[in-house]
Design a protein around this motif. Sequence first.
Motif, mmCIF file in Angstrom:
data_model
loop_
_atom_site.group_PDB
_atom_site.id
_atom_site.type_symbol
_atom_site.label_atom_id
_atom_site.label_comp_id
_atom_site.label_asym_id
_atom_site.label_seq_id
_atom_site.Cartn_x
_atom_site.Cartn_y
_atom_site.Cartn_z
ATOM 1 N N GLY A 137 -3.828 14.932 26.780
ATOM 2 C CA GLY A 137 -4.376 13.764 27.462
ATOM 3 C C GLY A 137 -3.624 12.488 27.157
ATOM 4 N N GLU A 138 -4.204 11.365 27.644
ATOM 5 C CA GLU A 138 -3.474 10.092 27.612
ATOM 6 C C GLU A 138 -3.235 9.577 26.196
ATOM 7 O OE1 GLU A 138 -3.702 7.253 30.389
ATOM 8 O OE2 GLU A 138 -3.504 8.796 31.930
ATOM 9 N N ASN A 139 -4.204 9.761 25.261
ATOM 10 C CA ASN A 139 -3.962 9.189 23.933
ATOM 11 C C ASN A 139 -3.036 10.074 23.091
ATOM 12 O OD1 ASN A 139 -5.533 11.258 22.958
ATOM 13 N ND2 ASN A 139 -7.279 9.983 22.388
ATOM 14 N N GLY A 140 -2.852 11.339 23.512
ATOM 15 C CA GLY A 140 -1.823 12.174 22.907
ATOM 16 C C GLY A 140 -2.109 12.661 21.503
ATOM 17 N N THR A 141 -3.344 12.516 21.018
ATOM 18 C CA THR A 141 -3.655 13.004 19.678
ATOM 19 C C THR A 141 -3.605 14.533 19.664
ATOM 20 O OG1 THR A 141 -5.241 11.211 19.639
ATOM 21 C CG2 THR A 141 -5.247 12.710 17.753
ATOM 22 N N VAL A 142 -2.785 15.084 18.776
ATOM 23 C CA VAL A 142 -2.652 16.528 18.706
ATOM 24 C C VAL A 142 -3.726 17.089 17.790
ATOM 25 C CG1 VAL A 142 -1.122 18.446 18.159
ATOM 26 C CG2 VAL A 142 -0.177 16.332 19.072
ATOM 27 N N SER A 143 -4.782 17.642 18.386
ATOM 28 C CA SER A 143 -5.810 18.296 17.586
ATOM 29 C C SER A 143 -6.469 19.358 18.456
ATOM 30 C CB SER A 143 -6.847 17.280 17.111
ATOM 31 O OG SER A 143 -7.636 16.865 18.207
ATOM 32 N N LEU A 144 -7.122 20.301 17.808
ATOM 33 C CA LEU A 144 -7.714 21.411 18.549
ATOM 34 C C LEU A 144 -8.798 20.919 19.514
ATOM 35 C CD1 LEU A 144 -6.764 24.287 18.251
ATOM 36 C CD2 LEU A 144 -8.817 24.792 16.907
ATOM 37 N N GLY A 145 -9.589 19.955 19.030
ATOM 38 C CA GLY A 145 -10.686 19.461 19.849
ATOM 39 C C GLY A 145 -10.196 18.684 21.061
ATOM 40 N N ASN A 146 -9.003 18.103 20.938
ATOM 41 C CA ASN A 146 -8.467 17.258 21.995
ATOM 42 C C ASN A 146 -7.601 18.051 22.970
ATOM 43 O OD1 ASN A 146 -8.117 14.793 23.257
ATOM 44 N ND2 ASN A 146 -6.230 14.339 22.146
ATOM 45 N N THR A 147 -7.478 19.376 22.710
ATOM 46 C CA THR A 147 -6.562 20.174 23.520
ATOM 47 C C THR A 147 -7.204 20.565 24.851
ATOM 48 O OG1 THR A 147 -5.669 21.086 21.489
ATOM 49 C CG2 THR A 147 -5.116 22.235 23.510
ATOM 50 N N ASN A 148 -6.410 20.411 25.920
ATOM 51 C CA ASN A 148 -6.856 20.844 27.239
ATOM 52 C C ASN A 148 -6.420 22.301 27.431
ATOM 53 O OD1 ASN A 148 -7.088 21.422 29.961
ATOM 54 N ND2 ASN A 148 -6.661 19.308 30.564
ATOM 55 N N PHE A 149 -7.347 23.246 27.141
ATOM 56 C CA PHE A 149 -6.980 24.661 27.155
ATOM 57 C C PHE A 149 -6.716 25.187 28.557
ATOM 58 C CE2 PHE A 149 -8.904 24.352 22.929
ATOM 59 C CZ PHE A 149 -7.883 24.927 22.192
ATOM 60 N N VAL A 150 -7.271 24.516 29.568
ATOM 61 C CA VAL A 150 -6.982 24.921 30.948
ATOM 62 C C VAL A 150 -5.493 24.740 31.233
ATOM 63 C CG1 VAL A 150 -7.509 24.507 33.365
ATOM 64 C CG2 VAL A 150 -9.315 24.281 31.660
ATOM 65 N N SER A 151 -4.967 23.556 30.868
ATOM 66 C CA SER A 151 -3.539 23.291 31.068
ATOM 67 C C SER A 151 -2.671 24.248 30.259
ATOM 68 C CB SER A 151 -3.205 21.854 30.663
ATOM 69 O OG SER A 151 -3.652 20.947 31.621
ATOM 70 N N VAL A 152 -3.060 24.465 28.997
ATOM 71 C CA VAL A 152 -2.295 25.360 28.134
ATOM 72 C C VAL A 152 -2.262 26.768 28.746
ATOM 73 C CG1 VAL A 152 -2.150 26.428 25.849
ATOM 74 C CG2 VAL A 152 -2.841 24.036 26.049
ATOM 75 N N GLY A 153 -3.410 27.242 29.218
ATOM 76 C CA GLY A 153 -3.511 28.572 29.813
ATOM 77 C C GLY A 153 -2.662 28.694 31.070
#
Lengths: 187, 231
Positions: A137-153
Amino acid sequence: MSVLLELFFSFIQVGLFSIGGGLAAMPIIQGQVVDLHGWLTLTEFTDLVTIAEMTPGPIAINAATFVGTQIAGLPGAIVATLGCILPSCIIVAILGYLYFKFKNIKAIQGVLKGLRPAVVALIASAGLTIMSLAFFGENGTVSLGNTNFVSVGIFAVGIVIIRKFKIDPILIMIGSGVVGTIIYLLL
Amino acid sequence: MKKYLKLFFTTLYISAFTFGGGYVIVSLMKKKFSDELHWIDDDEMLDLVAIAQSSPGAVAVNASLLVGKKIGGIVGALVAIIATIIPPFVIMTVISHFYQAFAANEFVAIALKAMQAGVLIVIADVVITLSMKIIAEKRIFPIVMIVLAFVATYFLKINLIYIILVCGFIGGISEYVHKKVVVAEKVIDTQEEIIDNQESYIENLEEKIQSLENELDQVETTDNENNGGKN
């Protein structure tokens, strides 16, 4: 008439001084359109940035078309867009002419060949910026909770498909859009 | 004529789907014009990207001018530029008439968010293909340059113009040295080959001498036997 001329010369400056592409052009456009000529308010300008990022095409062209339409309708849009591309077209035409004429000279070939890894790195860097935006997302914080799994998938499946099969890249993009939209709507 | 039409519609098609800036259109152009249509080779495409990127203005417009020029001369360049401009021009003209409704539309935002992953796939694919090509050369310097240029752009945010100028300079020197080394290695190789050839030639001669001596021995023995028979 004078408004059209002003648009034209204003966007010639945008085209001439926006080096590096993309968002690098935004401050220059803002300087011309908001600060100097007052054609747009800052809020309208922010909207323009959002729309330009959401729609296809170079930001400078989007901005030129948008501002031109707001100020002087279709003629304004045409004049602003032409002004925007004119300087770079002249410069690139000259560089291109030199390239096609002299690329067979050994020294030039050496420089161009030596430059290729760097160009690959530039593309990779742009890719990682988009990856960070798509995954975190826009703030770019790399964490599991902040991950967009739809995009990753979608990325994980898509990269396998495009590497395994010769498939039209635009189909991949549209496919990702359709699948992603369906998933987002279902969630 | 057919080529110009194909160029026009391919560029139009690419431009209509270029979300996210110049490098996306460059990646798509590489896939279409180099991988699919074979109108331009990978190396030349990278050279044109470097020129497009280091000139002012929109990378997409610059790149289409160069690719169009390469494919169809000046007419090709014009065709490609017009095709690149039409989609954003038309879309922005329409949107600017009712942009507030558009920007606030949730469905539009979702679809565009979903498309980000697709854009990423295309760029990643191109990066993988191009870097594998460079890695396959098995030279350390270009690989180091990829890493350094990447760090300079992504982490240090150094202006792209400087990166291209510096890398062009260093890369040029590296290619020059590499070529010299390759030539020197070739000279050594040929001389070693010559030495090998001469050694085997000498061996051959020695073998011949040996066999001739053997023959001579035999002849002498039979001669002696014959002479002995007569005596």
